[in-house]
Design an enzyme around this catalytic site. Sequence first.
Site, short mmCIF file in Angstrom:
data_model
loop_
_atom_site.label_atom_id
_atom_site.label_comp_id
_atom_site.label_asym_id
_atom_site.label_seq_id
_atom_site.Cartn_x
_atom_site.Cartn_y
_atom_site.Cartn_z
N GLU A 145 16.17 16.17 -27.02
CA GLU A 145 16.18 15.73 -28.42
C GLU A 145 16.93 14.40 -28.55
OE1 GLU A 145 17.59 19.23 -30.49
OE2 GLU A 145 15.95 20.44 -29.70
N HIS A 148 19.85 18.21 -34.34
CA HIS A 148 18.72 18.68 -33.53
C HIS A 148 17.44 17.95 -33.95
CE1 HIS A 148 20.45 22.41 -31.59
NE2 HIS A 148 21.37 22.14 -32.51
N GLU A 173 17.60 19.44 -38.38
CA GLU A 173 16.43 19.22 -37.51
C GLU A 173 15.73 17.96 -38.02
OE1 GLU A 173 15.42 20.91 -34.88
OE2 GLU A 173 16.37 22.90 -34.99
N HIS A 206 20.62 20.11 -27.07
CA HIS A 206 19.34 20.25 -26.38
C HIS A 206 18.97 18.88 -25.81
CE1 HIS A 206 18.38 23.98 -29.01
NE2 HIS A 206 18.90 24.33 -27.86
N ARG A 240 15.33 20.79 -21.62
CA ARG A 240 16.04 21.23 -22.82
C ARG A 240 17.43 21.80 -22.52
NH1 ARG A 240 14.87 24.24 -27.94
NH2 ARG A 240 16.10 26.16 -28.00
#
Length: 422
Positions: A181, A305, A382, A178, A234
């Site tokens: 990020e 992520h 994440e 993405h 993104r």
Amino acid sequence: MRLLWLLATLVALTSAGVLPDSAKERFDNFQVYKLTIKNKIQLAVIEKIGELTNKYNIWKEYDERSQQVDIMVSPTEVQHFKELLRFNNITSELMIENVQELIDQEQVTATADSSTFGWTKYYELEEIEAWLDEVLAKYPSVTEEFIVGQSYEGRTIRGITISHKTGNPGIFIESNIHAREWITSASATWFINQLLTSEETEVRNLADNYDWHIIPVFNVDGFEYSHKKNRMWRKTRQPHATNECIGADANRNFDSHWLENSGASSNPCSETFAGDTPGSEPEAKALVEYLTKIKDNFKIYISFHSYGQYLLSPYGHTKEEFPENYDDILTIGKAFADAIEALPYGTVYQYGSTADVLYVATGTSVDWVFNELDKEIGYTIEYRDKGRYGFLLPPVQIIPNCEELMAGMVALVAKTKELGYL
């Protein structure tokens, strides 16, 4: 009349990010709200306006456990948005008052490194690739470049293998699928550097006894676009045949329960657009082919992520089913989270299956590797934070985030080995 139509089309194309020479997009007075969603009607309303990408942008999809969604709102829509919330009885909390201010703060400061590559600022693709070239030249006996394939715009998707001896079990890391990020590629490059330079015993153990296959920037087109044109981009950058919106969510484009159970979107304007078919994005297709070719060379697959502070494991397509070894997966997850929380920062990570802990997400890279390549250990990390900065994590937090990553990875690998998977 035709002139007016042409002008309207030009405005629409510019807003959609179609014109390559458009000015860098600004986000002055754009705001980010954390919403609490209590029922399906409220969720449907937010998901619908989230597809109006010129006015709204979903930063964090609906988390069923916390019942929350993070959404960015254009200043021209704030009043209407607040009325919509009142009408639908949706409670909200303002997280970011001015997105552009945080974007500006990400830029180079007086304290940021300039002449040498370091981790006090975020780097662009060209700088990361130049650094990668230097690393490959400096450590030729233990590093080797690998090429995953080509992006839609013709960029090379590059990775690095670090191997100190033959016969080591492998660990594969894919980062920055993405585009926005940025903390993910910053963390990946820092991790590479540590594997090559650190003298700490635990880090040397990771470096010497495992083969590392790391892609610092996977979504090269989107990442470049996020630096040059739109910080909040993104997706990939492949145009759609029948829609002005560009790109797909590469992490919904893999052929593993693709587009099932509302785990992605069929709308090309959605941030979670799964593509028209599995593997429609050349980047995802290339990764599938590359991983299939080297599937015997790695035991663990990790995808970097942000944000939210989670360690997510399969499955993403359902919370009604779990892998046969889910207890082991949770045990490894607990080791990862405990190691990070034990650091002075006290950062708390949640762990568990994607669908159970966060939300249903289908067609992801980790699930595809787990299901199609029969790997038993795979996670999505994440990173920081919980929404105060979201994707715009200040550069001063890069090193602390990376230190947490290393502590977590040391524990994750140790527990995985202890349980017999390595």
